[in-house]
Design an enzyme around this catalytic site. Sequence first.
Site, PDB file in Angstrom:
ATOM      1  N   ARG A 244     111.049  16.686  20.267  1.00 64.34           N
ATOM      2  CA  ARG A 244     110.091  16.124  19.313  1.00 64.34           C
ATOM      3  C   ARG A 244     108.970  15.061  20.143  1.00 64.34           C
ATOM      4  NH1 ARG A 244     114.481  16.384  16.531  1.00 64.34           N
ATOM      5  NH2 ARG A 244     114.789  17.789  14.768  1.00 64.34           N
ATOM      6  N   LYS A 273     105.964  -3.978  20.000  1.00 61.96           N
ATOM      7  CA  LYS A 273     105.286  -4.766  19.116  1.00 61.96           C
ATOM      8  C   LYS A 273     103.789  -4.214  19.192  1.00 61.96           C
ATOM      9  CE  LYS A 273     103.733  -9.568  17.892  1.00 61.96           C
ATOM     10  NZ  LYS A 273     103.687 -10.964  18.259  1.00 61.96           N
ATOM     11  N   HIS A 347     104.350  20.825  19.137  1.00 64.04           N
ATOM     12  CA  HIS A 347     105.618  20.950  18.548  1.00 64.04           C
ATOM     13  C   HIS A 347     105.971  22.412  18.503  1.00 64.04           C
ATOM     14  CE1 HIS A 347     108.519  19.135  15.435  1.00 64.04           C
ATOM     15  NE2 HIS A 347     108.364  20.349  15.312  1.00 64.04           N
ATOM     16  N   ARG A 350     109.210  24.024  20.550  1.00 62.97           N
ATOM     17  CA  ARG A 350     110.290  24.127  20.079  1.00 62.97           C
ATOM     18  C   ARG A 350     110.532  25.507  19.540  1.00 62.97           C
ATOM     19  NH1 ARG A 350     113.212  19.546  18.748  1.00 62.97           N
ATOM     20  NH2 ARG A 350     113.875  20.222  16.708  1.00 62.97           N
ATOM     21  N   HIS A 374     118.720  20.058  15.298  1.00 66.66           N
ATOM     22  CA  HIS A 374     118.397  20.242  13.959  1.00 66.66           C
ATOM     23  C   HIS A 374     120.003  19.848  13.083  1.00 66.66           C
ATOM     24  CE1 HIS A 374     115.560  23.815  14.559  1.00 66.66           C
ATOM     25  NE2 HIS A 374     114.997  22.590  14.590  1.00 66.66           N
ATOM     26  N   TYR A 384     132.353  19.955  13.387  1.00 66.71           N
ATOM     27  CA  TYR A 384     132.785  20.845  14.439  1.00 66.71           C
ATOM     28  C   TYR A 384     131.751  20.939  15.739  1.00 66.71           C
ATOM     29  CZ  TYR A 384     133.215  25.102  17.357  1.00 66.71           C
ATOM     30  OH  TYR A 384     133.421  25.719  18.532  1.00 66.71           O
TER      31      TYR A 384
END
Length: 439
Positions: A244, A273, A347, A350, A374, A384
Amino acid sequence: MCPQMKLNARQVETAKPKDKTYKMADGGGLYLEVSAKGSKYWRMKYRRPSDKKEDRLAFGVWPTVTLAQARAKRDEAKKLLVQGIDPKVVQKEARAENSGAYTFEAIAREWHASNKRWSEDHRSRVLRYLELYIFPHIGSSDIRQLKTSHLLAPIKKVDASGKHDVAQRLQQRVTAIMRYAVQNDYIDSNPASDMAGALSTTKARHYPALPSSRFPEFLARLAAYRGRVMTRIAVKLSLLTFVRSSELRFARWDEFDFDKSLWRIPAKREEIKGVRYSYRGMKMKEEHIVPLSRQAMILLNQLKQISGDKELLFPGDHDATKVMSENTVNSALRAMGYDTKTEVCGHGFRTMARGALGESGLWSDDAIERQLSHSERNNVRAAYIHTSEHLDERRLMMQWWADYLDMNRNKYISLMIIQNTKKYLNKNSYWLIFKMSVK
């Protein structure tokens, strides 16, 4: 019997959250309640003079109310009990005398101030949304008189305008405010609990992505792109790792293991900051491992020559303590001639990777979903996946993805060819032979 040890300020400050809410007694009925999320509430256990039944007094949230202040409140309550007066009744009457003390806005601002762990940016955003969408409608209402329908009315208005994500967040905030009101004895029950299911179901956002048949075209445009070196590397790394945007933009050099070719993205990062969202690590709030292909390692070594002496991989143009713009990758794509709203965006890499990995038929869904970080909705399956990590398979998979992109530089290599060939060979031997056959 040994006398009960009283708390000290240090114990209160350093009390850590556990799996379940727990109590730390101070004596005289006073105790600190530490929630699983880390919030700390001062409460006092006592028996009502009227019927001798056990009850609780809420004295406020630490650190807004200090240990000394909580003890003073306990002592005042005990004086009333000696006189046969219920301190909770007196507490409620005192609050009512304070003009506006029971308004929704007053309690909401008290709740907002109690969340000390929020970043300044998050605090400002939460309050701004309440001021914009909620306070104008129910801010002046007596919180004790509010019903579920009253709370829902302004939120449904936002939902009806198409701002479904905003409406969902407002529902969460209002529910939390009313829960705070219950916990601090402003109200007896939470009418916001019945708001569940009242809003539109939010559809998953789909980002534009190119089909695999257009990979050669994209790679040609990327090779011809003449933007800043750091920008070119950012686009390529984004494509190779398909993480991402914030996971890449806020990456630090100490997250990379060059010997093992691994990138460990933390659940949360140290905030920079003045930089919005710089505390963001993994969206799923747990460490994520990204195996790095040979191609990715080459890019990282090139980048190290540019920013290796800095903390960040991608420092800002004019200030090395800041980070590159969140629009950098999409701006590069637009410069390459793509519409980032309809054709491809950062994005969308992906989606492109997920599609190719799945269509190849070479990799398990668990490995693919784990690499995409995900969330797994099935709790047993999630346990698992988390335990096994599928790291060996993911190493092969990430190298396959990088090699597959390389092979598409000159012509499109159909994933159908891979599907028709793979059944005769295992992953390792198949991929080696296939690479040789298309040279």
